[in-house]
Design a protein around this motif. Structure first.
Motif, PDB file in Angstrom:
ATOM      1  N   THR A 395      -4.318 -14.044   2.054  1.00  0.00           N
ATOM      2  CA  THR A 395      -5.216 -12.954   2.439  1.00  0.00           C
ATOM      3  C   THR A 395      -4.419 -11.827   3.087  1.00  0.00           C
ATOM      4  O   THR A 395      -3.308 -12.038   3.599  1.00  0.00           O
ATOM      5  N   ALA A 397      -5.213  -8.394   5.784  1.00  0.00           N
ATOM      6  CA  ALA A 397      -6.127  -7.615   6.619  1.00  0.00           C
ATOM      7  C   ALA A 397      -5.391  -6.365   7.080  1.00  0.00           C
ATOM      8  O   ALA A 397      -4.209  -6.426   7.448  1.00  0.00           O
ATOM      9  N   SER A 399      -5.469  -2.839   9.513  1.00  0.00           N
ATOM     10  CA  SER A 399      -6.021  -2.019  10.592  1.00  0.00           C
ATOM     11  C   SER A 399      -5.175  -0.757  10.669  1.00  0.00           C
ATOM     12  O   SER A 399      -3.987  -0.819  11.020  1.00  0.00           O
TER      13      SER A 399
END
Length: 428
Positions: A395, A397, A399
């Motif tokens: 995965t 992610a 920001s």
């Protein structure tokens, strides 16, 4: 926890409680409208449009609750089964999909209890700090009004200046308690919502299968494109040089007896061509599996990449062993791609790489102090990272608020082998 962090976290939780109170008021009207849309189902034309539309609104409300829960530190997955590929919200297939998806009924079941819990906890998270502020500022108002019927905290009513002065420390304590309790109240609210809005075991399995199907298809496409690139590079580069090399050696053989000087010159050209072909082959192999990765492991390979880039990059690696070769290669390439994105797009002054192994997962974090605003939809770099990770059930992610910093967090499930001794195996 630092005072500034404590205060910022608490005030954000109070603001989240206010927002939750406002949203909870919409739950009951939304439930009524959804039931009305369901009741219109016998009216084929209207029902086939009204119910799917109201379900879209319902799911948008549930998704907003999931975002609020994520801000409180509780992650709630999206449980909905993939819908039929229709542009319009109406239609029998879409209607059937909505009614047969258990997640729809779980959303409906959450509306009333969710409204009650969010409203109650939100009001508490707001009222307690307000009561604390009231105690802090009470004394001047009490003196101005000159009344003895008003009370606060332990004193009802306040009959003296001393009792009025006591409201200030009481207010400070109550305010601090309210700010401290607000994040906890938000987490309780989020965990209650998770009971209804999170995927069930069956839904998780279904979503897992759907995700793996898409990721495997993307992986096959990526591998096919990579094979075409390798074939093209071999055909246009090394193969062409090798053909030219063979022709040059053949001419040298023919001229060896008639013109030895010319033959020696041709052989020298052939030697230079062989060196160039070898360099191209090494570069091609490096794109498949870099030699530095095989020799030094992930730690040394990432450090080599960091040293080759034109900005200071700190590398912190804590690996008790080495991942399997395919996983190690994937980890190397996603980190290299993330660092390349930093150099090309972020205008960063410094960057950092952290690699740790915990709980059967290899966690990699690439951060920079650049301009932020990174968007996977705006380029192929981040999408390529996501696809490469998905091939191993990993995965990513992201920001990256405007103004920075940008933090890319990547995870790969893997098993480590026994550690190998290497001059680059330390942490730093």
């Amino acid at each position: 926890m630092e005072t500034r962090t404590w205060l910022r976290t608490g005030l954000r939780a109070v603001a989240g409680g206010i927002f939750a109170v406002g949203l909870s008021v919409t739950n009951i009207p939304l439930l009524v409208l959804w039931i009305v849309a369901l009741a219109l189902s016998p009216v084929a034309g209207l029902g086939l449009i009204a119910l799917p539309f109201m379900t879209l609104v319902l799911r948008a409300r549930a998704d907003l609750e999931r975002k609020l829960a994520a801000r409180a530190g509780v992650v709630i997955g999206r449980p909905y089964a993939p819908g039929p590929p229709l542009a319009m919200p109406g239609g029998w297939r879409r209607y059937h999909w909505i009614l047969t998806d258990q997640a729809t009924w779980r959303d409906v079941a959450w509306l009333v209890p969710g409204a009650i819990v969010s409203l109650g906890l939100g009001v508490i998270s707001l009222v307690v700090p307000i009561y604390g502020v009231e105690g802090i500022v009470l004394l001047p108002f009490w003196l101005y009004l000159g009344t003895d019927w008003y009370g606060y905290g332990l004193f009802w009513p306040i009959e003296s200046v001393g009792e009025g002065l006591s409201s200030m420390p009481q207010g400070l304590v109550i305010l601090a308690a309210g700010i401290t309790a607000a994040p906890w109240l938000r987490r309780v609210d989020a965990r209650f919502a998770k009971l209804f809005l999170a995927p069930t075991k069956a839904a998780e399995l279904r979503l897992r299968v759907a995700h793996l199907t898409v990721s495997r298809a993307d992986t096959v496409d990526a591998q096919a494109a990579e094979l075409r690139r390798i074939e093209r590079d071999l055909h246009d580069g090394a193969q062409a040089r090798l053909v030219s090399l063979g022709m040059t050696i053949g001419l040298a053989e023919e001229m060896l007896d008639r013109d030895p000087a010319r033959a020696r010159k041709l052989l020298a050209e052939a030697r230079e061509a062989s060196v160039a072909a070898l360099v191209e082959l090494r570069l091609l192999v490096q794109g498949i599996h870099p030699p530095v990765l095989a020799e030094r492991g992930l730690n040394g390979a990432v450090r080599a990449v960091a040293l080759s880039l034109p900005l200071p990059i700190s590398v912190d690696v804590d690996l008790p062993g080495r991942p399997e070769t395919p996983v190690e290669s994937a980890a190397y390439f996603v980190i290299a791609e993330a660092l390349t994105n930093v150099v090309r797009h972020s205008s960063a002054r410094t960057a950092a790489v952290s690699i740790v192994y915990d709980g059967g997962r290899l966690a990699m974090v690439v951060s920079d102090d650049g301009a932020g605003g990174a968007d996977p939809r705006a380029g192929t770099g981040l999408r390529g990272i996501s696809r490469r990770l998905a091939a191993f059930d990993g995965t990513m992610a992201l920001s990256s608020p405007p103004g920075g910093p940008t933090v890319v967090t990547m995870e790969l499930p893997c098993v480590l082998s026994s550690p190998r001794i290497s001059p680059f195996s330390g942490t730093g």
